[in-house]
Design a protein around this motif. Structure first.
Motif, PDB file in Angstrom:
ATOM      1  N   SER C  93       0.814  -1.218   0.000  1.00 37.40           N
ATOM      2  CA  SER C  93       0.000   0.000   0.000  1.00 37.40           C
ATOM      3  C   SER C  93       0.845   1.265   0.000  1.00 37.40           C
ATOM      4  CB  SER C  93      -0.916   0.013   1.226  1.00 37.40           C
ATOM      5  OG  SER C  93      -1.907  -0.978   1.101  1.00 37.40           O
ATOM      6  N   PHE C  94       2.120   1.088   0.308  1.00 37.06           N
ATOM      7  CA  PHE C  94       2.988   2.268   0.336  1.00 37.06           C
ATOM      8  C   PHE C  94       4.089   2.169  -0.712  1.00 37.06           C
ATOM      9  CE2 PHE C  94       0.992   1.824   4.436  1.00 37.06           C
ATOM     10  CZ  PHE C  94       0.484   3.096   4.640  1.00 37.06           C
ATOM     11  N   ALA C  95       3.792   1.440  -1.766  1.00 33.15           N
ATOM     12  CA  ALA C  95       4.792   1.277  -2.826  1.00 33.15           C
ATOM     13  C   ALA C  95       5.012   2.589  -3.565  1.00 33.15           C
ATOM     14  CB  ALA C  95       4.345   0.193  -3.799  1.00 33.15           C
ATOM     15  N   ALA C  96       6.043   2.580  -4.374  1.00 31.38           N
ATOM     16  CA  ALA C  96       6.523   3.828  -4.982  1.00 31.38           C
ATOM     17  C   ALA C  96       5.515   4.554  -5.858  1.00 31.38           C
ATOM     18  CB  ALA C  96       7.781   3.538  -5.793  1.00 31.38           C
ATOM     19  N   GLY C  97       4.706   3.815  -6.597  1.00 30.75           N
ATOM     20  CA  GLY C  97       3.786   4.470  -7.513  1.00 30.75           C
ATOM     21  C   GLY C  97       2.664   5.211  -6.814  1.00 30.75           C
ATOM     22  N   SER C  98       2.279   4.704  -5.643  1.00 28.91           N
ATOM     23  CA  SER C  98       1.152   5.299  -4.941  1.00 28.91           C
ATOM     24  C   SER C  98       1.598   6.297  -3.873  1.00 28.91           C
ATOM     25  CB  SER C  98       0.314   4.210  -4.267  1.00 28.91           C
ATOM     26  OG  SER C  98      -0.174   3.306  -5.233  1.00 28.91           O
ATOM     27  N   PHE C  99       2.615   5.901  -3.132  1.00 29.90           N
ATOM     28  CA  PHE C  99       3.005   6.730  -2.000  1.00 29.90           C
ATOM     29  C   PHE C  99       4.058   7.750  -2.414  1.00 29.90           C
ATOM     30  CE2 PHE C  99       4.620   7.502   2.373  1.00 29.90           C
ATOM     31  CZ  PHE C  99       3.406   7.825   2.959  1.00 29.90           C
ATOM     32  N   ARG C 100       3.640   8.637  -3.288  1.00 32.04           N
ATOM     33  CA  ARG C 100       4.519   9.725  -3.686  1.00 32.04           C
ATOM     34  C   ARG C 100       3.734  11.025  -3.606  1.00 32.04           C
ATOM     35  NH1 ARG C 100       2.284   8.489  -8.990  1.00 32.04           N
ATOM     36  NH2 ARG C 100       2.658  10.523  -9.931  1.00 32.04           N
ATOM     37  N   ARG C 101       4.466  12.059  -3.392  1.00 28.85           N
ATOM     38  CA  ARG C 101       3.905  13.402  -3.167  1.00 28.85           C
ATOM     39  C   ARG C 101       2.607  13.678  -3.934  1.00 28.85           C
ATOM     40  NH1 ARG C 101       3.009  16.300  -0.567  1.00 28.85           N
ATOM     41  NH2 ARG C 101       3.050  18.566  -0.308  1.00 28.85           N
ATOM     42  N   GLU C 102       2.725  13.718  -5.250  1.00 27.48           N
ATOM     43  CA  GLU C 102       1.578  14.112  -6.051  1.00 27.48           C
ATOM     44  C   GLU C 102       0.402  13.153  -5.924  1.00 27.48           C
ATOM     45  OE1 GLU C 102       4.669  15.440  -9.506  1.00 27.48           O
ATOM     46  OE2 GLU C 102       3.600  13.529  -9.497  1.00 27.48           O
ATOM     47  N   ALA C 103       0.733  11.873  -5.919  1.00 25.53           N
ATOM     48  CA  ALA C 103      -0.354  10.907  -5.866  1.00 25.53           C
ATOM     49  C   ALA C 103      -1.098  11.007  -4.543  1.00 25.53           C
ATOM     50  CB  ALA C 103       0.195   9.492  -6.066  1.00 25.53           C
ATOM     51  N   ILE C 104      -0.353  11.251  -3.477  1.00 31.82           N
ATOM     52  CA  ILE C 104      -1.005  11.373  -2.168  1.00 31.82           C
ATOM     53  C   ILE C 104      -1.939  12.582  -2.151  1.00 31.82           C
ATOM     54  CG2 ILE C 104      -0.598  11.886   0.264  1.00 31.82           C
ATOM     55  CD1 ILE C 104       2.084  10.357  -0.057  1.00 31.82           C
ATOM     56  N   SER C 105      -1.441  13.690  -2.637  1.00 34.48           N
ATOM     57  CA  SER C 105      -2.253  14.893  -2.644  1.00 34.48           C
ATOM     58  C   SER C 105      -3.473  14.713  -3.552  1.00 34.48           C
ATOM     59  CB  SER C 105      -1.409  16.077  -3.120  1.00 34.48           C
ATOM     60  OG  SER C 105      -2.197  17.230  -3.183  1.00 34.48           O
ATOM     61  N   ALA C 106      -3.248  14.103  -4.701  1.00 24.61           N
ATOM     62  CA  ALA C 106      -4.375  13.859  -5.602  1.00 24.61           C
ATOM     63  C   ALA C 106      -5.377  12.923  -4.931  1.00 24.61           C
ATOM     64  CB  ALA C 106      -3.872  13.262  -6.912  1.00 24.61           C
ATOM     65  N   TRP C 107      -4.851  11.909  -4.268  1.00 25.86           N
ATOM     66  CA  TRP C 107      -5.724  10.947  -3.591  1.00 25.86           C
ATOM     67  C   TRP C 107      -6.609  11.648  -2.572  1.00 25.86           C
ATOM     68  CZ3 TRP C 107      -5.432  10.201   1.673  1.00 25.86           C
ATOM     69  CH2 TRP C 107      -6.167   9.128   2.202  1.00 25.86           C
ATOM     70  N   LEU C 108      -5.997  12.540  -1.804  1.00 26.27           N
ATOM     71  CA  LEU C 108      -6.765  13.289  -0.813  1.00 26.27           C
ATOM     72  C   LEU C 108      -7.869  14.084  -1.496  1.00 26.27           C
ATOM     73  CD1 LEU C 108      -7.363  14.501   1.935  1.00 26.27           C
ATOM     74  CD2 LEU C 108      -5.474  16.103   1.603  1.00 26.27           C
ATOM     75  N   ASN C 109      -7.521  14.704  -2.596  1.00 22.89           N
ATOM     76  CA  ASN C 109      -8.513  15.502  -3.301  1.00 22.89           C
ATOM     77  C   ASN C 109      -9.617  14.651  -3.904  1.00 22.89           C
ATOM     78  OD1 ASN C 109      -7.984  18.529  -3.482  1.00 22.89           O
ATOM     79  ND2 ASN C 109      -5.929  17.641  -3.605  1.00 22.89           N
ATOM     80  N   PHE C 110      -9.289  13.451  -4.250  1.00 21.00           N
ATOM     81  CA  PHE C 110     -10.331  12.593  -4.795  1.00 21.00           C
ATOM     82  C   PHE C 110     -11.266  12.116  -3.685  1.00 21.00           C
ATOM     83  CE2 PHE C 110      -7.257  11.796  -8.464  1.00 21.00           C
ATOM     84  CZ  PHE C 110      -7.826  12.828  -9.186  1.00 21.00           C
ATOM     85  N   TYR C 111     -10.751  12.059  -2.475  1.00 24.78           N
ATOM     86  CA  TYR C 111     -11.635  11.794  -1.339  1.00 24.78           C
ATOM     87  C   TYR C 111     -12.678  12.908  -1.240  1.00 24.78           C
ATOM     88  CZ  TYR C 111     -10.920   7.880   1.841  1.00 24.78           C
ATOM     89  OH  TYR C 111     -10.954   6.641   2.424  1.00 24.78           O
ATOM     90  N   VAL C 112     -12.212  14.121  -1.464  1.00 25.56           N
ATOM     91  CA  VAL C 112     -13.134  15.251  -1.446  1.00 25.56           C
ATOM     92  C   VAL C 112     -14.122  15.140  -2.601  1.00 25.56           C
ATOM     93  CG1 VAL C 112     -13.324  17.743  -1.789  1.00 25.56           C
ATOM     94  CG2 VAL C 112     -11.575  16.805  -0.264  1.00 25.56           C
ATOM     95  N   LEU C 113     -13.600  14.792  -3.752  1.00 20.76           N
ATOM     96  CA  LEU C 113     -14.476  14.633  -4.912  1.00 20.76           C
ATOM     97  C   LEU C 113     -15.583  13.629  -4.618  1.00 20.76           C
ATOM     98  CD1 LEU C 113     -14.873  15.447  -7.873  1.00 20.76           C
ATOM     99  CD2 LEU C 113     -13.417  13.533  -8.537  1.00 20.76           C
ATOM    100  N   ALA C 114     -15.221  12.607  -3.875  1.00 19.40           N
ATOM    101  CA  ALA C 114     -16.191  11.553  -3.572  1.00 19.40           C
ATOM    102  C   ALA C 114     -17.328  12.055  -2.691  1.00 19.40           C
ATOM    103  CB  ALA C 114     -15.490  10.376  -2.905  1.00 19.40           C
ATOM    104  N   GLN C 115     -17.141  13.205  -2.045  1.00 25.61           N
ATOM    105  CA  GLN C 115     -18.238  13.762  -1.247  1.00 25.61           C
ATOM    106  C   GLN C 115     -19.375  14.223  -2.153  1.00 25.61           C
ATOM    107  OE1 GLN C 115     -17.584  14.304   2.368  1.00 25.61           O
ATOM    108  NE2 GLN C 115     -15.974  12.873   1.775  1.00 25.61           N
ATOM    109  N   LYS C 116     -19.011  14.601  -3.355  1.00 26.92           N
ATOM    110  CA  LYS C 116     -20.033  15.160  -4.238  1.00 26.92           C
ATOM    111  C   LYS C 116     -20.379  14.236  -5.392  1.00 26.92           C
ATOM    112  CE  LYS C 116     -17.748  18.797  -5.371  1.00 26.92           C
ATOM    113  NZ  LYS C 116     -17.328  20.132  -5.879  1.00 26.92           N
ATOM    114  N   SER C 117     -19.370  13.597  -5.940  1.00 25.24           N
ATOM    115  CA  SER C 117     -19.586  12.800  -7.138  1.00 25.24           C
ATOM    116  C   SER C 117     -19.867  11.341  -6.784  1.00 25.24           C
ATOM    117  CB  SER C 117     -18.342  12.884  -8.019  1.00 25.24           C
ATOM    118  OG  SER C 117     -18.288  11.757  -8.874  1.00 25.24           O
ATOM    119  N   PRO C 118     -21.057  10.877  -7.108  1.00 25.50           N
ATOM    120  CA  PRO C 118     -21.427   9.498  -6.794  1.00 25.50           C
ATOM    121  C   PRO C 118     -20.461   8.498  -7.437  1.00 25.50           C
ATOM    122  CG  PRO C 118     -23.347  10.746  -7.491  1.00 25.50           C
ATOM    123  CD  PRO C 118     -22.147  11.611  -7.757  1.00 25.50           C
TER     124      PRO C 118
END
Lengths: 193, 193, 193, 193
Positions: C93-118
Motif C-alpha cells: 500500500s505504500f509502494a513507490a507508484g502510490s506513495f509519492r507526493r503528487e499521488a497522495i495529494s491527488a488521492w486526498l482531493n479525490f476523497y473530497v471529490l467523492a463527497q459530491k460525485s457518486p
DNA sequence: AATGAATGAGGATTCATTCAT
DNA sequence: GATGAATGAATCCTCATTCAT
C-alpha cells in the motif's frame, strides 16, 4: 476505383441533411458536425465540398426554393385557362414537397438568414418576384387593373400561412392552409366584372 | 454609485437593447455582451438581473408583444361600431411602435425562438388567439357565418405582410402594408349582405 | 500531424497531467487549460477526448486506484503464506507508484471529490471493499474471530497514514509510514494464540 | 443605538454558516454569497468582517479545531490516572461537536486547504502536535519506550477513522468509530509489562 | 476522396471583491 | 453597520475550420 459522381451525391446528402437538421432544431444554430453526421460523413468532408457553413446553408436554401418552384410549375402544367392556372399556382404553393414540417421550419429560418446574408436575400427576392410575375400573368385577364394589388395580397397571404404553420406542432394541415388562400381567391374572383 | 430602484431601469434598458441588437443583427446570434454594452452595463450585470440569455430574450419578446397589444388597444379606443373597430385593429397592427425596422426583425426572430422555446411559443400563441378573438368579435355582426374564415385570413395576412417587410431594407412602408390588408378587408366587407 | 492511435496516448497524457496538476496545486480547483497545457495540448482537445472536466478527474482517479491495486497485487505475487501475504498487502500500500507526493495529494482531493460525485464515491468504496476482503482473507487463519476488527483497523490506519503524509512537504517518508502500520500488525500478530 | 457586540455575533454566524455550507457541499467550492445568505447577511458584510474568502475559511477552521480541543479537554477533566486519561483523549476525539456529518466533511476540506494555505497548514500542525504531546504524556507511564510509536499510530488512526467517516452518508457511527481506536488501545495496553 | 486530429476564437455564466449610499 | 449595485477576471465548453495523412 473512385466512384464516379461521388461529389453530387455527397452534396445532395448534405443539403438534405441540412434541411432536416435545421427543420428539427427549428434554428440555424446547428453545427456542421450535426449536419455531416446525419449525412453520413465527417464534418471535414462537408467543408471540403462546400467551403463553409454559410455555403451549406445557401445550398439548402436553393434546394428548398427549387423544389418549391418545381412544384408550382408541375401544378401549372396540368392547368389550362387563367383561373385554373391561378388556382394551380396557389395550390401548388402548398404541395407535399414544400409544405411539410421540416421544410416550413427551414424556410422560416432561411428568411432569418436573408436578414444577414445578401445572397440569401437575393434568392428569396428572386422567388418572390417570380411568383408575383406568375400571379400577375394570370390575374390580368381575370381582374384587370386590380391584378397588382391582388398579387401582392396573395403573396403575403401565402407567406403568412407558412409562418403560422411553423408554430403548429405535428404535421401541418395542408387542407386548412389551402382553404385560407382559396377563400381569398374566391372572394377576389367573384367580384370580377 | 448604486441608485435605489436601479433594477427596473436596468431591465428596461436591457430589453430595449436586446430588441435593437437582435433587430440590427437580424439574428438571435448576438452575444449578451453586445446587448449589455448597448445597454451601458457589463454582461455580468445583465446576468444578475435576468439570470440567463434566454430570459433576456423572453423579456424582449414580451415587450414587443405588449407594445403591439397596447397599440391595437389604443387604436380600438378611438373607434366605435364594428366596422370602425375592425379597421382599427387591422391598422393598429401596423402602428409606429410595432411596425418599425428593428421590431419587425426582432419579431421574426422571436418566431424562430418559438420553434424551440415553449415559453416563447406560448407567448406567441396567446397573442394570436387574442387577435383572432378581437377580430371575430367585430366580424360576426358584419359577415356573420364567414367571420371565422375571414379572421383566419386576416391573421395570416398580417403576419405575411410583416415577414415580407422584414426583407426590405430601409424603413418599412407602413402605407403599403396597410393598403394590402385594407384591400382584403374592403373586399370582404363589400360582399356582406 | 494527426497520428493513428492518438487517442489513447492523449488520454494517458491528460490523466498523468491531471494527477500532477492536482497534486501540485493541492486542490481540485485547477483549470482544464492548466491540465491540457501540461499534457501538451489545447484545452479544446482535452474536452474532445473526455467530454468534461469531471470525466477527466474521474479518469485520473481511476488511474490512481488502478496503480494502487496493481502495486498491491504485485507485492502479493511474491509472498506465500498468510502472514507474508498480509504484510505484503500492507507494505504494498505504500509502494513507490502510490506513495509519492503528487499521488497522495491527488488521492486526498479525490476523497473530497467523492463527497459530491457518486461515481467517485463508488470508485473509492470499491477499492476499500477490495482491500478489506484481501486483508480478511489472510487475517482469518492468523487471528480468527478478530479478523474483522483488525481489518477495519488496518484499513483506517492506512488511510490515516496517507492523509498525514499529505501535510508533510517534500518527499513522503515511506519507511516511517510503513513502520507505523507494521507495528500495528506486529502487535496484533504477537497476540494470536 | 447600534447593537453592542454586533461584530462577534456576525462573525460567529458566518463561521457556523461556513462549516455548514462546506459540510453540505462537501467541498470548498462554495460561494461567499451562499455562506452569507445562510448567515442571514449580505456577502458584502461578510467581506467587511473578514476581508476575504480565505480568512473566512481560516476562521471556520480555527473554530473546528477549537471545538475539538475543548471536547478533548472536557473529557480529560473527568478522568484520573494515565489509562483513564488516555482513553478520555481518544474517546473525546469523537465527541458530539466534532464527530458529526458537517464537521467531518468540513475537516476533510480543511485538510485540503492546508495543502495550499500555509496558515491552514500551521493550524493543523499545531493541533496534531498538541494531540501527540497529550498522548505521549499519558502513554509514557503506561508503555514506556514504545510511547512514541503508539502515539504516532493513534494519531494516524484517529485521522483515518475520520476520513473514512466522511464517505458514509447519513449520521456517522460514533460507537463504531470509537470501537476501532479502543481496540487498538486495548491491544497496546494489554501488552504492557 | 475522406477523415481523425487539432486548435483559436469565442461565449455564457460565475464570483470575489469593491464602492457609494 | 449594512447592502444593493456593479464589474473584471476567470472558466468551462463549443465549434468552424484547417491540415496531414
Amino acid at each position: 476505383m473512385p466512384k464516379l459522381g461521388a461529389e453530387p451525391i455527397r452534396r445532395a446528402a448534405l443539403v438534405k441533411a441540412t434541411i432536416e437538421t435545421v427543420g428539427e432544431a427549428g434554428s440555424l444554430e446547428v453545427t456542421v458536425a450535426q449536419i455531416a453526421r446525419r449525412a453520413g460523413m465527417s464534418s471535414a468532408l462537408a467543408h471540403h465540398y462546400f467551403g463553409s457553413k454559410s455555403q451549406i446553408f445557401l445550398a439548402a436554401m436553393r434546394s428548398i426554393l427549387t423544389i418549391y418552384g418545381a412544384e408550382v410549375r408541375g401544378a401549372l402544367a396540368a392547368a389550362s385557362g387563367p383561373e385554373a392556372r391561378l388556382r394551380a399556382i396557389v395550390l401548388g404553393s402548398f404541395a407535399a414537397g414544400s409544405f411539410r414540417r421540416e421544410a416550413i421550419s427551414a424556410w422560416l429560418n432561411f428568411y432569418v438568414l436573408a436578414q444577414k446574408s445578401p445572397e440569401a436575400r437575393r434568392l428569396l427576392t428572386v422567388y418572390q418576384r417570380r411568383l408575383k410575375s406568375n400571379l400577375l400573368h394570370e390575374l390580368r385577364p381575370l381582374v384587370g387593373p386590380r391584378a397588382e394589388e391582388v398579387a401582392r395580397g396573395l403573396g403575403a397571404l401565402i407567406d403568412g400561412v407558412y409562418i403560422r404553420a411553423s408554430l403548429v406542432d405535428g404535421a401541418p394541415d395542408r387542407d386548412y392552409a389551402r382553404r385560407i388562400v382559396q377563400e381569398y381567391l374566391d372572394r377576389e374572383l367573384e367580384n370580377r366584372t
